[in-house]
Write an enzyme that holds these catalytic residues in place. Sequence first.
Site, PDB file in Angstrom:
ATOM      1  N   HIS A   1     -18.412 -92.923 -18.206  1.00  0.00           N
ATOM      2  CA  HIS A   1     -17.146 -91.822 -18.716  1.00  0.00           C
ATOM      3  C   HIS A   1     -15.585 -92.290 -18.865  1.00  0.00           C
ATOM      4  O   HIS A   1     -15.031 -90.794 -18.374  1.00  0.00           O
ATOM      5  CB  HIS A   1     -17.770 -90.492 -18.021  1.00  0.00           C
ATOM      6  CG  HIS A   1     -19.764 -90.280 -18.033  1.00  0.00           C
ATOM      7  ND1 HIS A   1     -20.141 -90.731 -16.552  1.00  0.00           N
ATOM      8  CD2 HIS A   1     -20.389 -90.337 -18.971  1.00  0.00           C
ATOM      9  CE1 HIS A   1     -21.179 -90.308 -17.898  1.00  0.00           C
ATOM     10  NE2 HIS A   1     -21.326 -90.490 -18.512  1.00  0.00           N
TER      11      HIS A   1
HETATM   12  S1  FES Z   1     -17.604 -91.408 -15.328  1.00  0.00           S
HETATM   13 FE1  FES Z   1     -19.090 -90.615 -15.235  1.00  0.00          FE
HETATM   14  S2  FES Z   1     -20.629 -91.985 -13.984  1.00  0.00           S
HETATM   15 FE2  FES Z   1     -18.562 -92.476 -13.677  1.00  0.00          FE
END
Ligand code: FES
Lengths: 190, 424
Positions: A155
């Site tokens: 993410h």
């Molecule tokens: S940014 Fe969501 S798991 Fe690493």
Amino acid sequence: MADTHGAAVSGHGPGGEVTKRDMIKLVATAGAAIGVGALAWPFIDSMNPSADVLALSSVETDLKPIAEGSGITVVWQGKPIFVRNRTPAEIKEAQAVQLSQLIDRTDGLDKQRVKAGHEQWIVLIGICTHLGCVPLGNKPSDPRGEYGGWFCPCHGSQYDTSGRVRHGPAPLNLPVPPYAFTSDTKIKIG
Amino acid sequence: MAGLHKSDFANPVINWIDTRLPVFTMMQKEYGVFPTPRNFNYFWNFGALAMVNLVIMIATGIFLAMNYQPNTELAFASVQHIMRDVNFGWLLRYVHQNGASMFFIVTYVHIARGLYYGSYKSPRELLWIFGVVILLLMMATAFMGYVLPWGQMSYWGATVITNLFSAFPWIGPKIVTLLWGGFSVDQPTLNRFFSLHYLLPFVLVAVIFLHIAALHITGSNNPLGIDVKTPQDTLPFHPYYTIKDSVGICVYLIVFAILVFFAPNYLGDPNNFIEANPLVTPADIVPEWYFLPFYAILRSVPDKLLGVCLMFGSILVLFVLPWLDTSPVRSARFRPIYRLFFPLLIISVVVLGMCGAHKPEGIWVTLSRLGTFYYFFHFLVLLPVLGKLEKPLPLPESISQAVLGGRGGGPLPSGAAAKPMEKA
Ligand code: FES
Ligand code: HEM
């Protein structure tokens, strides 16, 4: 048993007052409940780490093969541990960061995250504090994000060369596992 | 029939659920006020004990399965891992292992109770048939479970039992290959036995549900073997039999705990502490104690096919027992001659069990033949004939009359009966 079916055998007195039978029932039910509760513990505890899993609680790592500017991943208790050999520029950059620039300020100073005299080495639990992916960045050719440390492909969280989160959604810095230098080129994790 | 149920429960949450799904009303009807003969003795505890036992087996089994590996390379070590490394793993395993023995003790007493008091007779034939299905499922489950730790007895027990099917002409060897998934007991066999060992207990749950459902249609038999005629012959299940069952459960748990904590390997075979070796058969191979009588029947005749047929027949004969016994009187209390022969049946099974534990030599061969002969004689000859010849004792008029006769019809516990009994 408060319902009508059971009334004939409920043991309540005619006016519904508390009787000796109520006491006996309460004690018997409580006794059975405590017994079953006590029996539940061995079942639950059997799901905790077993003796052989606990025995795998430390690993030794040789630092010699790690080239400056890159890192390796070793496994400790089933988790990826990043061990990175930082360049002098990276060290300087990491030390210059002020707490006010950080998302997570606990153990936020670079000197709190390395062993004194071994500033070149950063050792981190390589699990993104967002939802548990393993960030990229050990190899110089990996995407390392804007802060030159690690970049999480899941993410988009970014960590700097001290493993501190600089860009969300991850809320916390990468934790430093317990470790010690057993010689200048060897560490023992755990 | 659609429409909400009108619930009598005062508790609003229970009432809300009960209105939509009357499970509380059902429990109240089947286990609360359920009219149960008032004259049960402690032999009527064993069904409830078997249910408790099944729950214990499933609970410990599921937790064992979390650490067990159904792989010929790993199985034996994974059981050692359970015993040594897993927290309380030794307890889970010893309870599961000895639980299997307890299960058979309880079930065999339960069956003997049915035989003595004629519980298999009309109208309880179907109930009895479900019971025999349960016995077969239990045996299959226990047999496959015993293979899982992959010790020497596991391996050779599996080999011998699966090879029983090879006795059938032509299709026999094909069945055996199918069971093995190969040409010897090996990885495919272990893997499927684990799958089935996990599955069958839940099939058991379903069949036991049918067994109980049928019981609640016919109502329970009782030590007098006569029908319930008036409400005075019964007591509400709760609290009278919930309490009586609880007493039994306490005694059962004490015996169980003594086995688990003081003699956990007493009923086991030392050979199963040795990892399976497909090239060496142990010198003494014997099944677990609960299979010994059947094993003795198998070995009592020198012919392979006949031995296998007799062994399976010894259980299958129970399916038709309701029609073999021609006596209309249920309880052996009122069958003076059957009552004399009944202990012989028990003795023949016990003697067969002892024969199963010894090498088939000398006296043991003779005894196992005598035992096998009597077992089948009892069911196939004695019961059909006796019903015609025997003159039963006069049956009591009713359960309450028989029960209260002796004690002079004093006042009853509240709720036991609506009006005082007349003197017998
Ligand atoms: S940014 Fe969501 S798991 Fe690493
Ligand atoms: C009808 C109920 C059951 C019976 C009679 C039964 C019987 C047995 C027996 C006799 C053994 C061999 C014990 C030994 O020598 O170690 C065994 C092992 C085993 N059973 Fe069951 N079992 C039952 C239910 C279950 C259930 C529901 C599970 C859930 C998965 C299960 C899982 C296991 C496992 C994993 C083993 C191998 C570990 C061991 O050997 O202790 N069992 N079972």
